[in-house]
Design a protein around this motif. Structure first.
Motif, PDB file in Angstrom:
ATOM      1  N   GLU A  43       0.852  -1.201   0.000  1.00  0.00           N
ATOM      2  CA  GLU A  43       0.000   0.000   0.000  1.00  0.00           C
ATOM      3  C   GLU A  43       0.884   1.245   0.000  1.00  0.00           C
ATOM      4  O   GLU A  43       0.626   2.198  -0.737  1.00  0.00           O
ATOM      5  CB  GLU A  43      -0.905   0.063   1.235  1.00  0.00           C
ATOM      6  CG  GLU A  43      -1.460  -1.244   1.712  1.00  0.00           C
ATOM      7  CD  GLU A  43      -0.487  -1.920   2.658  1.00  0.00           C
ATOM      8  OE1 GLU A  43       0.069  -2.941   2.212  1.00  0.00           O
ATOM      9  OE2 GLU A  43      -0.269  -1.468   3.784  1.00  0.00           O
ATOM     10  N   GLU A  44       1.946   1.202   0.865  1.00  0.00           N
ATOM     11  CA  GLU A  44       2.838   2.364   0.951  1.00  0.00           C
ATOM     12  C   GLU A  44       3.534   2.602  -0.383  1.00  0.00           C
ATOM     13  O   GLU A  44       3.611   3.723  -0.875  1.00  0.00           O
ATOM     14  CB  GLU A  44       3.923   2.131   2.012  1.00  0.00           C
ATOM     15  CG  GLU A  44       3.396   1.983   3.412  1.00  0.00           C
ATOM     16  CD  GLU A  44       4.470   1.469   4.353  1.00  0.00           C
ATOM     17  OE1 GLU A  44       5.665   1.663   4.049  1.00  0.00           O
ATOM     18  OE2 GLU A  44       4.123   0.860   5.369  1.00  0.00           O
ATOM     19  N   VAL A  45       4.045   1.509  -0.955  1.00  0.00           N
ATOM     20  CA  VAL A  45       4.812   1.629  -2.202  1.00  0.00           C
ATOM     21  C   VAL A  45       3.923   2.172  -3.310  1.00  0.00           C
ATOM     22  O   VAL A  45       4.291   3.077  -4.057  1.00  0.00           O
ATOM     23  CB  VAL A  45       5.412   0.265  -2.579  1.00  0.00           C
ATOM     24  CG1 VAL A  45       6.052   0.332  -3.954  1.00  0.00           C
ATOM     25  CG2 VAL A  45       6.425  -0.159  -1.533  1.00  0.00           C
ATOM     26  N   ALA A  85      -8.946   0.034  -4.678  1.00  0.00           N
ATOM     27  CA  ALA A  85      -8.417   0.746  -3.522  1.00  0.00           C
ATOM     28  C   ALA A  85      -7.701   1.981  -4.023  1.00  0.00           C
ATOM     29  O   ALA A  85      -6.982   1.932  -5.007  1.00  0.00           O
ATOM     30  CB  ALA A  85      -7.459  -0.153  -2.751  1.00  0.00           C
ATOM     31  N   MET A  86      -7.958   3.057  -3.338  1.00  0.00           N
ATOM     32  CA  MET A  86      -7.253   4.275  -3.695  1.00  0.00           C
ATOM     33  C   MET A  86      -5.819   4.179  -3.234  1.00  0.00           C
ATOM     34  O   MET A  86      -5.559   3.917  -2.075  1.00  0.00           O
ATOM     35  CB  MET A  86      -7.898   5.453  -2.972  1.00  0.00           C
ATOM     36  CG  MET A  86      -9.074   5.996  -3.695  1.00  0.00           C
ATOM     37  SD  MET A  86      -8.603   7.566  -4.332  1.00  0.00           S
ATOM     38  CE  MET A  86      -8.225   8.362  -2.797  1.00  0.00           C
ATOM     39  N   ALA A  87      -4.897   4.366  -4.123  1.00  0.00           N
ATOM     40  CA  ALA A  87      -3.503   4.322  -3.715  1.00  0.00           C
ATOM     41  C   ALA A  87      -3.048   5.667  -3.193  1.00  0.00           C
ATOM     42  O   ALA A  87      -2.132   5.765  -2.427  1.00  0.00           O
ATOM     43  CB  ALA A  87      -2.618   3.907  -4.877  1.00  0.00           C
ATOM     44  N   SER A  88      -3.706   6.704  -3.618  1.00  0.00           N
ATOM     45  CA  SER A  88      -3.230   8.022  -3.212  1.00  0.00           C
ATOM     46  C   SER A  88      -4.277   9.054  -3.553  1.00  0.00           C
ATOM     47  O   SER A  88      -4.963   8.946  -4.550  1.00  0.00           O
ATOM     48  CB  SER A  88      -1.930   8.346  -3.936  1.00  0.00           C
ATOM     49  OG  SER A  88      -1.668   9.713  -3.845  1.00  0.00           O
ATOM     50  N   ASP A  89      -4.402  10.061  -2.702  1.00  0.00           N
ATOM     51  CA  ASP A  89      -5.276  11.162  -3.061  1.00  0.00           C
ATOM     52  C   ASP A  89      -4.425  12.334  -3.502  1.00  0.00           C
ATOM     53  O   ASP A  89      -4.585  13.455  -3.090  1.00  0.00           O
ATOM     54  CB  ASP A  89      -6.190  11.555  -1.908  1.00  0.00           C
ATOM     55  CG  ASP A  89      -5.397  11.842  -0.649  1.00  0.00           C
ATOM     56  OD1 ASP A  89      -5.991  12.295   0.321  1.00  0.00           O
ATOM     57  OD2 ASP A  89      -4.178  11.608  -0.660  1.00  0.00           O
ATOM     58  N   ASN A  90      -3.489  11.991  -4.322  1.00  0.00           N
ATOM     59  CA  ASN A  90      -2.505  12.958  -4.763  1.00  0.00           C
ATOM     60  C   ASN A  90      -3.141  13.909  -5.769  1.00  0.00           C
ATOM     61  O   ASN A  90      -2.965  13.795  -6.954  1.00  0.00           O
ATOM     62  CB  ASN A  90      -1.329  12.199  -5.381  1.00  0.00           C
ATOM     63  CG  ASN A  90      -0.209  13.116  -5.722  1.00  0.00           C
ATOM     64  OD1 ASN A  90      -0.102  14.192  -5.166  1.00  0.00           O
ATOM     65  ND2 ASN A  90       0.616  12.668  -6.642  1.00  0.00           N
ATOM     66  N   VAL A  91      -3.902  14.843  -5.232  1.00  0.00           N
ATOM     67  CA  VAL A  91      -4.680  15.727  -6.084  1.00  0.00           C
ATOM     68  C   VAL A  91      -3.769  16.707  -6.813  1.00  0.00           C
ATOM     69  O   VAL A  91      -2.841  17.246  -6.253  1.00  0.00           O
ATOM     70  CB  VAL A  91      -5.717  16.481  -5.242  1.00  0.00           C
ATOM     71  CG1 VAL A  91      -6.502  17.451  -6.111  1.00  0.00           C
ATOM     72  CG2 VAL A  91      -6.653  15.480  -4.582  1.00  0.00           C
ATOM     73  N   GLY A  92      -4.097  16.923  -8.073  1.00  0.00           N
ATOM     74  CA  GLY A  92      -3.287  17.864  -8.853  1.00  0.00           C
ATOM     75  C   GLY A  92      -2.123  17.147  -9.497  1.00  0.00           C
ATOM     76  O   GLY A  92      -1.632  16.151  -8.989  1.00  0.00           O
ATOM     77  N   THR A  93      -1.704  17.637 -10.617  1.00  0.00           N
ATOM     78  CA  THR A  93      -0.666  16.928 -11.363  1.00  0.00           C
ATOM     79  C   THR A  93       0.702  17.539 -11.186  1.00  0.00           C
ATOM     80  O   THR A  93       1.703  16.869 -11.334  1.00  0.00           O
ATOM     81  CB  THR A  93      -0.986  16.932 -12.866  1.00  0.00           C
ATOM     82  OG1 THR A  93      -1.197  18.286 -13.251  1.00  0.00           O
ATOM     83  CG2 THR A  93      -2.220  16.112 -13.158  1.00  0.00           C
ATOM     84  N   ALA A  94       0.774  18.842 -10.869  1.00  0.00           N
ATOM     85  CA  ALA A  94       2.080  19.490 -10.812  1.00  0.00           C
ATOM     86  C   ALA A  94       2.842  19.021  -9.589  1.00  0.00           C
ATOM     87  O   ALA A  94       2.360  19.131  -8.472  1.00  0.00           O
ATOM     88  CB  ALA A  94       1.905  21.006 -10.773  1.00  0.00           C
ATOM     89  N   ARG A  95       3.992  18.448  -9.806  1.00  0.00           N
ATOM     90  CA  ARG A  95       4.848  18.065  -8.678  1.00  0.00           C
ATOM     91  C   ARG A  95       5.758  19.247  -8.425  1.00  0.00           C
ATOM     92  O   ARG A  95       6.618  19.557  -9.218  1.00  0.00           O
ATOM     93  CB  ARG A  95       5.665  16.822  -8.994  1.00  0.00           C
ATOM     94  CG  ARG A  95       4.886  15.563  -8.751  1.00  0.00           C
ATOM     95  CD  ARG A  95       5.800  14.357  -8.781  1.00  0.00           C
ATOM     96  NE  ARG A  95       6.937  14.560  -7.904  1.00  0.00           N
ATOM     97  CZ  ARG A  95       8.140  14.096  -8.171  1.00  0.00           C
ATOM     98  NH1 ARG A  95       8.362  13.442  -9.260  1.00  0.00           N
ATOM     99  NH2 ARG A  95       9.118  14.295  -7.343  1.00  0.00           N
ATOM    100  N   VAL A  96       5.514  19.930  -7.312  1.00  0.00           N
ATOM    101  CA  VAL A  96       6.298  21.129  -7.020  1.00  0.00           C
ATOM    102  C   VAL A  96       7.689  20.722  -6.567  1.00  0.00           C
ATOM    103  O   VAL A  96       7.848  20.001  -5.598  1.00  0.00           O
ATOM    104  CB  VAL A  96       5.611  21.958  -5.909  1.00  0.00           C
ATOM    105  CG1 VAL A  96       6.356  23.266  -5.714  1.00  0.00           C
ATOM    106  CG2 VAL A  96       4.163  22.194  -6.253  1.00  0.00           C
TER     107      VAL A  96
END
Lengths: 231, 373
Positions: free
Chosen positions: B195-197, B354-365
Motif C-alpha cells: 500500500e505504501e509503495v 483501492a485508492m492508492a493516493s489522493d494525490n490531487v493535482g498533477t504538478a509536482r512542485v
C-alpha cells in the motif's frame, strides 16, 4: 566528645578530600578511555589490557604500592623525569592521589564499561548519519547516555580513594600534613596509647563522608537516569 | 540528482549481487524480509561496508571499493530515517531536530527551515517535549524532520512505518506524500508494504534473495510478474492512474482510467483531480465474453499480454486495458477451461478498487526543502 574539629583533624579531612578528588580527576579520563576501548573495540591484546586494568583489584595493595615506588620513586627513571619537570610525586600528596587513583581504576572501569555497553550502538549510527564525527558521537550521545554509570563509577572510585591504605602507605609513606589521609591517621592514632578517642572521631568522619558520597551519587545517578530515559 | 548503486557481498546463506539506479522522486526498494533491503540501505548510508560497492549520488562518489574509496557516514549527507525512530532520548525534540545541523555547522540555516519542516510534519507543538513522551507516529515524524534538517542530499527511509499500527501509518503517509512533492530530494524508500509503495513510489526496484528482479517506473514494475517473487504472495497488484469525472448521486465516484470508466466508493476529490488506484490481482476476474447480469460495476475491455503460471495452482495474467497494465490472479484450471491465450481480447471484472493516493493535482512542485509549504 562532640566538639568542633581541631586544626589537626581539619588537616586530615581536607587532605583526604584533596587526595580523593585528585585521584578521581586523574583516573576518570583513563578509566573512560579504557572502558570505551574494552566495550567497543576489538584489538590484539585486549585480554591483556583488561588484565592490567584489573590488576590493582586482585594484587595485594602493598604490592601495587611497591610497584609504584619502583616506577615513580626518587631513584626510578620515571620519578626523575617527573622531578625534573617539577612534578615530583614520591612522598607527596600528589603521590597519594596517584596511588589512590590506581587502586580506584578497576572499579571505575568496570562501572563505566557496563554503562557504555548499555548504550544502543544504533543511536550512535544515527548520530553518524547526521554528520557527527566519532568524537562528537562520543561527547553528544555515548557519554550523556552512559552518564548514570559514569557518575556511579566515579563516586565509587572516590570512596575507594578515600579509604585507600596499603598502596598509599607503601608508596608515599605516612607523612602528617602531606600523605596522612583519613585511614592512615586512624591507623596512626591506634598505634599511640590513649589514641582510641581521636581514632573514633575520625572513624565517625569517615562514615559520614562515605555515606554522604554514596547518597549524593545515588541522587545524581537517579536524576541522570531520568534524563536519559527521555520522559 | 540520481543515485546509482552496485553492491556485492557474501553473507552466510545469502549472496548479494545487485545494481540499480534511483532517479529523482521516490524510489521504492521492495522485497520480502531477508531479501537484502536493509543491507542496501546501510551500504548507501555508509554504515556497512560490503565486499564490493560503488555508490554514486549525483556527481559525488560516496563509495568505490575497487578504488579504495569509502566515505564515512558523517560526510555522506544522507538523511537516514530508521525503522525505529532512533531519537536521542536525552535531548528534547527541538534538540533532536537540530542535532545534525549543529554537527554540520548549519544551525542558522536549519533554524530558518525549522518552522517549515515542523509545519510539514505537524510537530510544531512537540518541540519542548522529550522523545520518551511521544507516540510512535510522532517519533517517526520527528525522525523524518531530523533527517531533513541535517542538510541531506537525499533521504533514505528504511521501513519507517513498519513498527506502527495502521492508524499511525495512515497518519504519516500524507506527510510522506507531501515530502515527495515538496522536499525536492531523491528518496530511497525501503518497504515490503505494497500500500505504501503504491501510494508513494515513482520508481520501484524489486529485490529477491539479494538480486534485483525488476526495476523501472512504479506502474510498470508493480504489474510485472518478474517482481512478484519480491512481494508477499497475494500482494501482487497494479497501479493505474485515473481522473475524477463526477460524483454520482448514489454515492459513487466516477473516474476515467486508461482502460475505461470505473466506479469507486465515494472519494473526496473534485472532478478533474488525478488519482492513483491500486488494483490487487486477486480482485480481478477474467471473462472471455462480455458478461451480462453481473453485479460488479467495473468492467473493462482488455487484451492478454502474458500468462505466468505460479508454483501453486494459481496463475498471474497480465492484461492491457488502454494504456494501463492490470494484473489478474486466477487459477491455472480457469486458464485452461477458458482457453486463455496471449493476445486474446477479454473483459476484466474488478471487484473492488483501492485508492492508492489522493494525490490531487498533477504538478509536482520541486522546491527547496523547508520553504514553509
Amino acid at each position: 566528645m562532640w566538639v568542633p574539629l581541631s586544626p589537626a583533624e581539619w588537616e586530615v579531612l581536607t587532605l583526604s578530600l584533596r587526595v580523593g578528588l585528585m585521584a578521581v580527576a586523574l583516573t576518570l579520563p583513563i578509566a573512560l578511555f579504557a572502558a570505551y576501548a574494552l566495550a567497543r573495540w576489538s584489538f590484539p591484546g585486549k585480554a591483556l589490557v583488561n588484565g592490567i586494568v584489573h590488576l590493582p583489584l586482585v594484587l595485594p595493595p602493598v604490592v601495587t604500592g611497591y610497584l609504584l615506588l619502583i616506577t615513580f620513586g626518587p631513584q626510578a627513571p620515571l620519578g626523575r623525569v617527573l622531578e625534573a619537570v617539577g612534578l615530583p610525586i614520591a612522598f607527596r600528596w600528589t603521590g597519594a592521589a596517584v596511588a589512590a587513583g590506581v587502586m580506584a581504576l578497576p572499579l571505575m572501569v568496570r562501572a563505566i564499561r557496563l554503562s557504555l555497553e548499555a548504550v544502543d550502538p544504533r543511536l550512535e549510527q544515527a548520530a553518524a548519519t547526521l554528520g557527527a564525527s566519532r568524537a562528537a558521537v562520543f561527547v553528544t550521545v555515548t557519554l550523556p547516555m552512559a552518564l548514570p554509570g559514569v557518575i556511579a563509577g566515579t563516586i565509587l572510585g572516590f570512596a575507594k580513594a578515600l579509604g585507600e591504605f596499603g598502596a598509599t602507605i607503601t608508596f608515599v609513606s605516612n607523612i602528617p600534613g602531606e600523605t596522612r589521609t583519613l585511614p592512615l591517621a586512624i591507623y596512626s592514632f591506634l598505634q599511640i596509647p590513649g589514641g582510641e578517642g581521636a581514632a573514633a572521631r575520625l572513624v565517625i568522619f569517615a562514615v559520614v563522608l562515605s555515606m554522604g558520597a554514596l547518597l549524593v551519587s545515588e541522587w545524581i545517578a537517579a536524576r541522570a537516569a531520568r534524563r536519559v530515559a527521555g520522559a | 540528482m540520481s543515485l546509482s548503486v552496485e553492491i556485492a557481498h557474501r553473507f552466510p546463506g545469502l549472496t548479494l549481487e545487485l545494481g540499480f539506479d534511483a532517479p529523482e522522486g521516490v524510489t521504492a526498494l521492495i522485497g520480502r524480509s531477508g531479501a537484502g533491503k536493509t543491507t542496501v540501505a546501510n551500504v548507501v548510508a555508509g554504515l556497512m561496508r560490503p565486499d564490493r560497492a560503488r555508490v554514486r549520488l549525483g556527481d559525488v562518489t560516496l563509495a568505490d571499493t575497487t578504488a579504495g574509496l569509502w566515505l564515512s557516514p558523517q560526510v555522506r549527507r544522507i538523511g537516514y530515517v530508521f525503522q525505529e525512530a532512533r531519537l536521542f532520548p536525552h535531548l528534547s525534540v527541538r534538540q533532536n531536530l537540530l542535532y545534525g545541523a549543529r554537527r554540520r555547522s548549519r544551525l542558522a540555516e536549519a533554524e530558518g527551515e525549522l518552522p517549515g519542516v515542523t509545519e510539514l510534519l505537524g510537530i510544531g507543538g512537540l518541540l519542548t517535549r522529550r522523545p520518551g513522551a511521544l507516540s510512535g507516529g510522532e517519533r517517526q515524524r520527528v525522525a523524518i524532520g531530523r533527517a531533513l534538517l541535517s542538510g541531506p542530499r537525499m533521504l533514505l527511509l528504511d521501513e519507517p512505518l513498519a513498527a506502527l499500527d495502521p492508524a499511525r501509518k495512515a497518519e504519516i503517509l500524507p506527510f510522506l506524500e507531501r515530502l515527495r512533492d515538496h522536499a525536492g530530494l531523491p528518496i530511497l524508500y525501503v518497504s515490503h508494504a505494497m500500500e505504501e509503495v503504491a501510494r508513494l513510489a515513482t520508481t520501484v526496484v524489486a529485490l529477491d534473495a539479494g538480486r534485483v528482479v525488476a526495476q523501472g517506473p512504479a506502474s510498470a514494475v508493480l504489474s510485472d510478474p518478474a517482481a512478484v517473487p519480491a512481494l508477499d504472495p497475494g500482494a501482487a497488484g497494479a497501479v493505474i492512474e485515473a481522473v475524477v469525472e463526477a460524483q454520482d448521486s448514489d454515492g459513487l465516484t466516477r473516474v476515467a482510467a486508461a482502460g475505461g470508466t470505473l466506479y469507486l466508493p465515494q472519494i473526496a476529490a473534485e472532478p478533474g483531480a488525478r488519482l492513483r488506484l491500486r488494483i490487487e490481482a486477486q480482485d480481478v476476474m477474467i471473462s472471455r465474453d462480455r458478461p451480462e447480469g453481473l453485479s460488479a460495476l467495473n468492467l473493462i475491455a482488455a487484451r492478454i499480454i502474458s500468462i505466468h503460471p505460479g508454483h501453486g495452482p494459481g496463475a498471474l495474467v497480465r492484461l492491457k486495458a488502454g494504456e494501463a497494465v492490470i494484473l489478474s490472479r486466477i487459477t491455472q484450471r480457469s486458464v485452461a477451461a477458458l482457453g486463455l491465450a496471449e493476445g486474446q481480447g477479454v473483459h476484466a471484472v474488478i471487484k473492488s478498487l483501492a485508492m492508492a493516493s489522493d494525490n490531487v493535482g498533477t504538478a509536482r512542485v520541486m522546491a527547496g526543502q523547508g520553504d514553509g509549504r
